[in-house]
Design an enzyme around this catalytic site. Structure first.
Site, mmCIF file in Angstrom:
data_model
loop_
_atom_site.group_PDB
_atom_site.id
_atom_site.type_symbol
_atom_site.label_atom_id
_atom_site.label_comp_id
_atom_site.label_asym_id
_atom_site.label_seq_id
_atom_site.Cartn_x
_atom_site.Cartn_y
_atom_site.Cartn_z
ATOM 1 N N CYS A 50 -6.177 0.530 -0.245
ATOM 2 C CA CYS A 50 -7.365 0.248 -0.849
ATOM 3 C C CYS A 50 -7.728 0.679 -2.286
ATOM 4 C CB CYS A 50 -8.659 1.302 0.313
ATOM 5 S SG CYS A 50 -9.811 0.357 0.881
ATOM 6 N N GLY A 78 -6.420 2.384 -4.175
ATOM 7 C CA GLY A 78 -5.528 1.867 -5.445
ATOM 8 C C GLY A 78 -4.463 0.430 -5.304
ATOM 9 N N HIS A 138 -5.909 0.503 5.618
ATOM 10 C CA HIS A 138 -5.657 2.805 5.055
ATOM 11 C C HIS A 138 -4.340 2.737 6.662
ATOM 12 C CE1 HIS A 138 -9.035 3.716 2.708
ATOM 13 N NE2 HIS A 138 -9.767 2.351 3.368
ATOM 14 N N GLU A 147 -3.004 5.335 6.939
ATOM 15 C CA GLU A 147 -3.155 6.199 6.921
ATOM 16 C C GLU A 147 -3.738 6.915 8.491
ATOM 17 O OE1 GLU A 147 -5.085 5.435 4.601
ATOM 18 O OE2 GLU A 147 -6.322 6.401 4.639
HETATM 19 N N1 GLN Z 1 -14.340 1.016 -3.290
HETATM 20 C C1 GLN Z 1 -13.401 -0.270 -2.258
HETATM 21 C C2 GLN Z 1 -14.115 -0.773 -1.999
HETATM 22 O O1 GLN Z 1 -15.184 -0.432 -1.389
HETATM 23 C C3 GLN Z 1 -12.356 0.675 -2.286
HETATM 24 C C4 GLN Z 1 -12.868 1.381 -0.988
HETATM 25 C C5 GLN Z 1 -11.663 2.259 -0.300
HETATM 26 O O2 GLN Z 1 -10.368 2.832 -1.062
HETATM 27 N N2 GLN Z 1 -12.142 3.396 0.848
HETATM 28 O O3 GLN Z 1 -13.527 -2.081 -1.667
#
Ligand code: GLN
Length: 537
Positions: free
Chosen positions: A382, A384, A508, A510
């Site tokens: 995400c 990352g 995600h 995970e």
């Molecule tokens: N802050 C970023 C977004 O809203 C990533 C969100 C996250 O890592 N869950 O797109």
């Protein structure tokens, strides 16, 4: 209709009600019963989505896009069956529903009160999952500790359910702590007696007492607890500290928790539990053949619960690869161009974690650059993944100051932009891109090798996305966008083919890793780290 098991907690918080509930569910599932677990949380937030990870740990997202308590992650990891919005209810949601009904005039001029209106709404939701024949047994974990002012309506509702349903359809398991006083060299039962008394004063009587303890309980202590707490002698069991949470189902099996529950619920036909897959996993987990060091680059690393699902996914993937995953927490705020070599020395893979806001961002970008340039296995989740995009834009595409508009609203090169349907949203709760979405994977890519399929579904929680106006530039310089959302064309997976393992995902993975089905991305990432470790050895 299903049978209902309620799990309450006494003496202190953090005794592991969620793990006990999940372990019991696992044992019942292994004996052939369909089981689900739900959690009722006493706080006023409508869901934990608006809570800072420092407050409440990770926010777990379900298939249907509910932002929920991290215990639901344990339920899914143990049972390998998805939970949903209905599996996590807070006081806030109960009140919101009742108040909305009141505004709609549904109470026909009556005074709206905690009893019966709030408790009726709680009851409706407590019984809901057991009503369509999908589950034989519904286990409900009541958040908080008995005696808390705020959990009182939940406990009162359990009392009403215990009173209304046939005796053999409802039971209460109470988890308490038996402290050990080292000066006296004694285990103490008094806090448990008090907590059961407090529970009994509300009219709820436990059928089983599970005692968390650092030392085994002898029969005398068990008998004493049973006598003073008014439960059957065999229904006081111990829950010793475990080396891993995944051992707890077997410990509960040894204590016969499942048999006690089946007896109380008057269920006679059941088979021997089949825990073959679970035992194979546990055996691999306990006997790793080597170790890999994985850097977890995040800004909430002081609080391990903030990355719960990621840490558990490492455990699943480590067992699959027969390695111990040694997670090295690296605070992204501490990483700079000058110290990165030293900060990331000795690592065999880097995971750049999800997150929100600007704090620690530059450190994450430096870490990505280090992984890219040093052929170190890299996995971005995400935020990352978004940082990997920014790093590539700045250092390969030479787009100076490229950024996400989340961190820099006026950046000249908004390579990560707010999603179209997020523009104009001002309310924070439950408004992100949430839950499961399909992703189409291109053949002959790392992502395809990992998933072995061109169509996958993964869970999301974000507001920003890869900005497709830059897509061509990235592709020309060698970044492969190997996964996209089929309807909207949103980039979901990026990778660098001229690197041993470099992948970033907007979703995600995970959240879907379980003991019996570890997330493929984690399994392959750890396999790549294993190769890296062998090279370094
Ligand atoms: N802050 C970023 C977004 O809203 C990533 C969100 C996250 O890592 N869950 O797109």
């Amino acid at each position: 209709m299903a049978k209902y098991v309620f799990v309450t907690g006494g003496v202190t918080s953090s005794l592991g009600k969620g793990i006990i509930a999940a372990s019991l569910a696992k044992l019942l599932q292994a004996r052939g019963f369909t089981t689900t677990i739900q959690k009722f949380d006493p706080y006023i937030n409508v869901d934990p989505g608006t809570l800072n990870p420092y407050e409440h740990g990770e926010c777990y997202v379900t298939e249907d896009g509910a932002e929920t308590d991290l215990d639901l992650g344990h339920y899914e990891r143990f049972l390998s069956t998805p939970t949903s919005q209905a599996n996590n209810v807070t006081t806030g949601r109960i009140y919101q529903t009742v108040i909305n009904k009141e505004r709609a005039g549904e109470f026909l001029g009556k005074t709206v009160q905690v009893v019966p209106h709030i408790t009726d709404e709680i009851k409706h939701r407590m019984l809901l999952l057991g009503q369509d024949g999908k589950f034989d047994i519904v286990i409900t974990e009541i958040g908080g500790t008995v005696g808390d002012i705020e959990s009182t309506p939940f406990i009162e509702t359990v009392r009403q359910i215990q009173w209304e349903l046939p005796e053999e359809d409802v039971m209460v398991v109470h988890l308490t702590l038996i402290p050990y006083l080292s000066a006296a060299k004694e285990l103490k039962t008094k806090p448990t007696q008090h907590s059961v008394r407090m529970l009994s004063e509300t009219g709820v009587h436990p059928d089983v007492i599970v005692c968390r303890t650092e030392h085994p309980l002898n029969d005398d202590i068990k008998r004493k607890i049973a006598l003073f707490c008014n439960v059957k002698a065999g229904n006081v069991i111990e829950s010793l500290d475990a080396s891993t949470i995944y051992e707890v189902p077997l410990m509960m099996q040894k204590e016969q928790l499942d048999l006690i529950v089946l007896k109380k619920l008057n269920i006679q036909n059941f088979k021997e539990p089949d825990l073959t897959k679970w035992n194979i996993f546990l055996d691999k987990l306990k006997h790793p053949k080597s170790t890999v060091n994985i850097g977890l680059i995040g800004k909430y690393i002081e609080l391990q619960d903030a990355y719960k699902s990621i840490l558990e996914s490492f455990i699943h993937a480590g067992a699959m690869n027969e390695v111990k995953v040694n997670v090295v927490n690296v605070h992204s705020e501490n990483i700079t161009d000058e110290n990165v070599n030293e900060q990331l020395a000795g690592l065999h893979g880097l995971l750049v974690a999800p997150g929100f806001g600007a704090r620690g961002i530059e450190g994450k970008i430096v870490a990505v650059k280090y992984a890219r340039e040093n052929n170190l296995p890299f996995f971005g989740i995400c935020l990352g993944m978004q940082m990997a995009v920014i790093e590539f834009a700045r250092n390969i595409l030479h787009l100076k100051g490229a950024h996400s508009v989340e961190m820099d609203a006026n950046t000249e090169h908004p390579v990560i932009d707010i999603m179209e349907d997020q523009k104009g949203i001002t309310m924070k709760g439950g408004t992100m891109r949430l839950g499961s979405y399909p992703c189409t994977i291109t053949k002959d890519t790392l992502a395809y090798k990992i998933y072995g399929s061109t169509n996958i579904n993964e869970r999301h929680r974000h507001r920003y996305e890869f900005n497709n106006t830059f897509l061509k530039l990235f592709q020309e310089k060698g970044m492969v966008t190997s996964g996209v959302n089929p309807e909207l064309g949103l980039v979901e997976i990026i990778e660098l083919p001229n690197h041993p393992f470099f992948i970033g995902v907007q979703y995600h993975p995970e959240l879907k890793s379980t003991v019996e089905h570890p997330a493929p991305l984690f399994v392959h990432f750890i396999a790549a780290a294993k190769v890296q470790a062998a090279k370094k050895a």
